[in-house]
Design a protein around this motif. Structure first.
Motif, PDB file in Angstrom:
ATOM      1  N   ASP A 184     -24.186  14.508 -43.601  1.00 48.57           N
ATOM      2  CA  ASP A 184     -24.471  13.202 -42.987  1.00 48.57           C
ATOM      3  C   ASP A 184     -25.588  13.027 -42.270  1.00 48.57           C
ATOM      4  O   ASP A 184     -25.942  12.566 -40.927  1.00 48.57           O
ATOM      5  N   ASN A 185     -26.523  13.653 -43.416  1.00 48.67           N
ATOM      6  CA  ASN A 185     -27.997  13.135 -42.735  1.00 48.67           C
ATOM      7  C   ASN A 185     -28.429  11.287 -42.787  1.00 48.67           C
ATOM      8  O   ASN A 185     -29.259  11.366 -41.488  1.00 48.67           O
ATOM      9  N   TYR A 187     -26.205   9.555 -40.918  1.00 47.92           N
ATOM     10  CA  TYR A 187     -25.871   8.806 -39.746  1.00 47.92           C
ATOM     11  C   TYR A 187     -27.353   9.659 -38.747  1.00 47.92           C
ATOM     12  O   TYR A 187     -27.166   8.544 -37.496  1.00 47.92           O
ATOM     13  N   LYS A 204     -17.085  10.833 -36.092  1.00 50.72           N
ATOM     14  CA  LYS A 204     -16.808  12.462 -36.983  1.00 50.72           C
ATOM     15  C   LYS A 204     -16.340  13.331 -35.739  1.00 50.72           C
ATOM     16  O   LYS A 204     -17.262  12.694 -34.543  1.00 50.72           O
ATOM     17  N   SER A 206     -17.547  16.350 -36.553  1.00 51.29           N
ATOM     18  CA  SER A 206     -19.123  17.150 -36.824  1.00 51.29           C
ATOM     19  C   SER A 206     -20.304  16.516 -37.159  1.00 51.29           C
ATOM     20  O   SER A 206     -19.348  15.830 -38.133  1.00 51.29           O
ATOM     21  N   TYR A 207     -21.449  16.530 -37.185  1.00 47.69           N
ATOM     22  CA  TYR A 207     -22.244  16.310 -38.160  1.00 47.69           C
ATOM     23  C   TYR A 207     -23.535  17.385 -38.757  1.00 47.69           C
ATOM     24  O   TYR A 207     -23.199  18.321 -37.918  1.00 47.69           O
ATOM     25  N   GLN A 208     -23.470  17.906 -40.261  1.00 47.46           N
ATOM     26  CA  GLN A 208     -23.885  18.162 -40.277  1.00 47.46           C
ATOM     27  C   GLN A 208     -25.595  18.318 -40.912  1.00 47.46           C
ATOM     28  O   GLN A 208     -25.305  17.410 -42.118  1.00 47.46           O
ATOM     29  N   ILE A 209     -26.340  18.052 -41.136  1.00 45.63           N
ATOM     30  CA  ILE A 209     -27.851  17.335 -41.280  1.00 45.63           C
ATOM     31  C   ILE A 209     -29.378  18.705 -42.141  1.00 45.63           C
ATOM     32  O   ILE A 209     -28.991  20.071 -41.286  1.00 45.63           O
TER      33      ILE A 209
END
Length: 321
Positions: A184-185, A187, A204, A206-209
């Motif tokens: 999700d970078n 975003y 979303k 949740s976001y994972q970066i």
């Protein structure tokens, strides 16, 4: 002129010019001591781990050499020194270390120390004692790991913070690691240590970066962060259902005295654990006093576990006096 010529001859033999070396003449006589312990470690010059079997470590007690060892044991791609340390006291004396870098022909003071203990063993091949010449980057963490569903494009949703092994705050250069862990970078964007939202937060849950921080010496640490987004503007403590989430934030972070909890609901209990998983503080939180006094806690990173009606949220907190 004659003196200079003679000096040159003194350092020359059969046409080969001799060079002075910094290689130390450390010596120790084991027969002079009653007790021993072992330190198993790996060497780090700056942020580079030693892979040279000619690099060396020496142990000192009261400025006297008490052990010498090359990093000449290879195991699973790493070089280890199995250093025997000698003393005439059973325990308690501080051991300091010096490192010899063979490739640079230099001697460095190692930063970390340990205490002598008869028959003691410090470090191992799975978790070696680190002989460091510099304090390395220890942790990266976010000032907040939740994003309000009402957050707008261009808003700073968190700041990335970094500390070294001495718990000093660091100024790093940050960038995204665009791999499978940074799904999700795109975003977000980065401006210094600020994480900026580039899309509507409620897109979303949740976001994972994946972010890497690099210091002025080129040492780096990368971390995967997960930021959760509430449903309808509430987030944080949850039991798996959207309706159970509540919004909560700890500030300031880092803290040196009082930590305040910003929340719309009552938090029943607060538990704080250190990095070893030991409970160091536990208390109920009065509804009219949503703060925690951490002034007596040593400087380090802690896990703050917040409970409300059986629901749990965990957040990181840095204490820095």
């Amino acid at each position: 002129m004659i003196h200079s010529f003679r000096l040159f001859i003194a350092f020359t033999f059969l046409g080969v010019i001799a060079t002075l070396s910094a290689q130390p003449n450390w010596t120790v006589n084991p027969a002079d001591f009653q007790y021993t312990m072992t330190v198993t470690g790996a060497a780090f010059f700056g942020c580079e781990e030693s892979m040279d079997e000619n690099d060396m470590v020496a142990a000192f007690i009261n400025n006297e050499v008490r052990g010498i060892q090359l990093f000449d044991t290879e195991f699973q791609g790493r070089q280890y020194a199995f250093l025997v340390v000698y003393d005439n006291d059973l325990n308690g004396n501080e051991i300091t270390f010096k490192l010899y870098d063979h490739s640079e022909d230099q001697v460095f003071d190692a930063l970390h120390t340990t205490l002598f203990a008869e028959n003691g063993n410090v470090g191992g091949v799975g978790n070696p004692f680190e002989f460091n010449t510099e304090l390395l980057i220890d942790s990266l963490f976010l000032s907040s790991d939740t994003i309000s569903a009402d957050a707008t494009v261009g808003e700073v949703v968190a700041e990335i913070m970094a500390i070294n092994e001495g718990l000093d705050t660091l100024s790093l250069t940050y960038s995204f690691v665009n791999d499978a862990l940074g799904v999700d970078n795109a975003y977000f964007s980065l401006n210094g240590n600020q994480l900026i939202l580039e899309t509507n937060a409620d897109t979303k849950d949740s976001y994972q970066i994946h972010v890497v921080g690099v210091d002025s010496n080129g040492c780096s640490l990368d971390v995967v962060f997960v930021l959760t987004v509430p449903n309808g503007g509430v987030s944080g403590i949850f039991d798996g259902t959207e309706s159970s989430r509540i919004a909560i934030q700890l500030f300031p972070n880092p803290a040196n005295q009082l930590v305040y909890l910003e929340t719309v609901e009552k938090i029943d209990h607060v538990h704080i654990y250190n990095r070893l998983g030991q409970l160091v503080l536990s208390r109920e939180l009065p509804p009219m006093q949503p703060s925690i006094d951490v002034s007596n806690l040593p400087e380090q990173i802690y896990w703050v576990v917040l409970q409300s009606d059986g629901r749990i949220q965990t957040q990181k907190l840095m204490v820095k006096h």
